[in-house]
Motif scaffolding. Sequence first.
Motif, PDB file in Angstrom:
ATOM      1  N   ILE A  32      45.795  37.731  26.196  1.00  0.00           N
ATOM      2  CA  ILE A  32      45.981  37.281  27.665  1.00  0.00           C
ATOM      3  C   ILE A  32      45.076  37.964  28.444  1.00  0.00           C
ATOM      4  N   VAL A  33      45.396  39.327  28.567  1.00  0.00           N
ATOM      5  CA  VAL A  33      44.680  40.158  29.572  1.00  0.00           C
ATOM      6  C   VAL A  33      42.999  40.181  29.102  1.00  0.00           C
ATOM      7  N   GLU A  34      42.709  40.309  27.762  1.00  0.00           N
ATOM      8  CA  GLU A  34      41.318  40.256  27.399  1.00  0.00           C
ATOM      9  C   GLU A  34      40.786  39.121  27.922  1.00  0.00           C
ATOM     10  N   ASP A  35      41.313  37.851  27.608  1.00  0.00           N
ATOM     11  CA  ASP A  35      40.861  36.716  27.990  1.00  0.00           C
ATOM     12  C   ASP A  35      40.534  36.368  29.224  1.00  0.00           C
ATOM     13  N   LEU A  36      41.459  36.612  30.022  1.00  0.00           N
ATOM     14  CA  LEU A  36      41.578  36.300  31.415  1.00  0.00           C
ATOM     15  C   LEU A  36      40.411  37.037  32.041  1.00  0.00           C
ATOM     16  N   THR A  37      40.569  38.392  31.741  1.00  0.00           N
ATOM     17  CA  THR A  37      39.119  39.332  32.547  1.00  0.00           C
ATOM     18  C   THR A  37      37.979  39.069  31.928  1.00  0.00           C
ATOM     19  N   THR A  38      37.929  38.562  30.640  1.00  0.00           N
ATOM     20  CA  THR A  38      36.370  38.451  30.187  1.00  0.00           C
ATOM     21  C   THR A  38      35.636  36.908  30.742  1.00  0.00           C
ATOM     22  N   GLU A  39      36.854  35.770  30.553  1.00  0.00           N
ATOM     23  CA  GLU A  39      36.345  34.393  30.938  1.00  0.00           C
ATOM     24  C   GLU A  39      36.449  33.915  32.151  1.00  0.00           C
ATOM     25  N   ILE A  40      37.102  34.747  32.907  1.00  0.00           N
ATOM     26  CA  ILE A  40      37.360  34.363  34.558  1.00  0.00           C
ATOM     27  C   ILE A  40      36.992  35.607  35.401  1.00  0.00           C
ATOM     28  N   GLY A  41      37.458  36.586  35.231  1.00  0.00           N
ATOM     29  CA  GLY A  41      37.073  37.865  35.796  1.00  0.00           C
ATOM     30  C   GLY A  41      37.736  37.877  37.128  1.00  0.00           C
TER      31      GLY A  41
ATOM     32  N   LEU B 193      36.819  42.972  43.671  1.00  0.00           N
ATOM     33  CA  LEU B 193      35.895  44.165  43.334  1.00  0.00           C
ATOM     34  C   LEU B 193      35.831  44.460  41.870  1.00  0.00           C
ATOM     35  N   GLY B 194      37.258  44.377  41.144  1.00  0.00           N
ATOM     36  CA  GLY B 194      37.031  44.501  39.809  1.00  0.00           C
ATOM     37  C   GLY B 194      37.450  43.250  39.060  1.00  0.00           C
ATOM     38  N   THR B 195      37.899  43.376  37.753  1.00  0.00           N
ATOM     39  CA  THR B 195      38.364  41.885  37.099  1.00  0.00           C
ATOM     40  C   THR B 195      39.917  41.704  36.984  1.00  0.00           C
ATOM     41  N   GLY B 196      40.582  42.612  37.986  1.00  0.00           N
ATOM     42  CA  GLY B 196      42.166  42.368  37.983  1.00  0.00           C
ATOM     43  C   GLY B 196      42.951  42.488  36.621  1.00  0.00           C
ATOM     44  N   ALA B 197      42.614  43.598  35.887  1.00  0.00           N
ATOM     45  CA  ALA B 197      43.346  43.793  34.658  1.00  0.00           C
ATOM     46  C   ALA B 197      44.711  44.283  34.676  1.00  0.00           C
ATOM     47  N   ILE B 198      44.799  45.477  35.574  1.00  0.00           N
ATOM     48  CA  ILE B 198      45.977  46.107  35.638  1.00  0.00           C
ATOM     49  C   ILE B 198      46.823  45.251  36.965  1.00  0.00           C
TER      50      ILE B 198
ATOM     51  N   TYR C 174      43.193  53.130  40.189  1.00  0.00           N
ATOM     52  CA  TYR C 174      42.483  51.918  40.088  1.00  0.00           C
ATOM     53  C   TYR C 174      42.784  50.960  40.597  1.00  0.00           C
ATOM     54  N   HIS C 175      43.880  50.989  41.739  1.00  0.00           N
ATOM     55  CA  HIS C 175      44.384  49.834  42.252  1.00  0.00           C
ATOM     56  C   HIS C 175      43.362  49.280  43.179  1.00  0.00           C
ATOM     57  N   HIS C 176      42.943  48.205  43.301  1.00  0.00           N
ATOM     58  CA  HIS C 176      42.232  47.350  44.444  1.00  0.00           C
ATOM     59  C   HIS C 176      40.721  48.109  44.314  1.00  0.00           C
ATOM     60  N   THR C 177      40.242  48.444  43.205  1.00  0.00           N
ATOM     61  CA  THR C 177      38.882  48.911  43.090  1.00  0.00           C
ATOM     62  C   THR C 177      38.060  48.240  41.956  1.00  0.00           C
TER      63      THR C 177
ATOM     64  N   LEU D 168      39.433  46.204  32.011  1.00  0.00           N
ATOM     65  CA  LEU D 168      40.256  45.907  30.731  1.00  0.00           C
ATOM     66  C   LEU D 168      40.342  47.368  29.964  1.00  0.00           C
ATOM     67  N   ASP D 169      39.461  48.175  30.209  1.00  0.00           N
ATOM     68  CA  ASP D 169      39.580  49.430  29.575  1.00  0.00           C
ATOM     69  C   ASP D 169      40.664  50.399  30.040  1.00  0.00           C
ATOM     70  N   LYS D 170      41.310  49.943  31.442  1.00  0.00           N
ATOM     71  CA  LYS D 170      42.385  50.909  31.870  1.00  0.00           C
ATOM     72  C   LYS D 170      43.742  50.405  31.304  1.00  0.00           C
TER      73      LYS D 170
END
Length: 462
Positions: free
Chosen positions: A44-53, A280-285, A414-417, A422-424
Amino acid sequence: MKKMFDRLALSLLPLPLLMAAAPPSYPEKLRDETLAGDAVAWDIVEDLTTEIGPRLAGTEAEARARQWAVKRLKALGFHNVHIEDATMATWVRGAETAEIVSPFPQPIVVTALGGSGATPPEGVTAQVVGFDSIDALRAAPAEAVRGKIVFVSHAMQPNQDGSGYGYYGAVRRSAPAVGTQKGAVAVIIRSLGTDYHRNPHTGLTSWNGVAPIAAGALPIPDAENLERMLKRSRNVTMHITLTPRFVGNTATGNVIADVPGTDPDAGMILVGGHLDSWDLGTGAIDDASGVAIVTAAAKKIMEAGRPRRTIRVIWFGDEETGGAGSRAYFATHKTDNVVFVGESDFGADRVWRYVSGFAPANKPLDDRIAAALFPLGINRDKGEVEAGADLGAWIHAGSPGADLGQDGTRYFDYHHTPDDTLDKVDPKQLRQNVAAWTAMLSLVANAPEKIEKLPPRPERRQ
């Protein structure tokens, strides 16, 4: 006599053999299977951050994320998957530049805080006046601030429970409004972060009825550089350009998915996180991991058979820029029989503590949960359950709940940056989160006893 010798022989077995001789209980079995290799949350995390960002609330990207979530939750086998719409006042980012004009000319890095007003398109140039805390700014006479760019610092440090964010967060939440009231032309703050990357941390600021002005955050290296400049000179001049804008009311919404229970009278469990992210980022964490953790746990329980209580998974909209999603959900569902709530919104590092909020009559259930979490390295801790920004209203209304506290030592790096990527996310620690949620939810969902409500709890004002 034979029975006595059998018992004596059993007592002399090594402890690991004794432990292996006892078959695991249902929640322990699910917990251990998840810890051994469940991949649902990672996918879920990988796909959401990759396909939507990035998924800034109220934007087209958040709308795409909701449609993506519906398809994913249906594919995972959840029931009653749907979107509950809400509206929100939407803010979007614009140009962001800053430089020290004199006496030490050089560029600096800045990002606008959520809800910031704008400078003119050409920016503003003014003298900088610095304060080491929000209290120092509040105590300053207006004439010391009027017509200047205000800079406010703080001393936030990393810690495991992340508690510094609540205290030092007043700098971001309140300093721009205080500066505005005293006549500042712009306000900048030292980012609410604990890293030394040259990445600024955004986040929402509150205006409390005053007209917004330009408000931004500097990364910590640039903030400390500015502090050194202010020690060397009282006449530091900055040029800053921030051109965000408000675009009116747009759509947000919550994505709902259920694991149906067998006993409607036993009450409903609500778990969730937020689907939106900063841009700013892809919202992984923050917070793809959170929605993934609770969803993977609920799916594991669903696969094991129908639980007694319905588990509702909610992917909330607009947590970051004002909470329109959670307010809409509570307003619509506040009469529902909600007997337990929990939220995951503090990254994906390992859970280290369990804080519960049950009525005294449910202490046996509380104890069973604590025992199931202990083998994961999770200790019972004292404190008030918060259940996050999205589900906290249910706690204040009297629903029981629990917090599974993640290790926040590196979270505010990493928060809000732009570094929220995903690598985090550590897959092993992510699985430990899912295992903990699976154990807790399986016990609550199938508890044979009634789960008692609590007296309403007044909300604390910050």
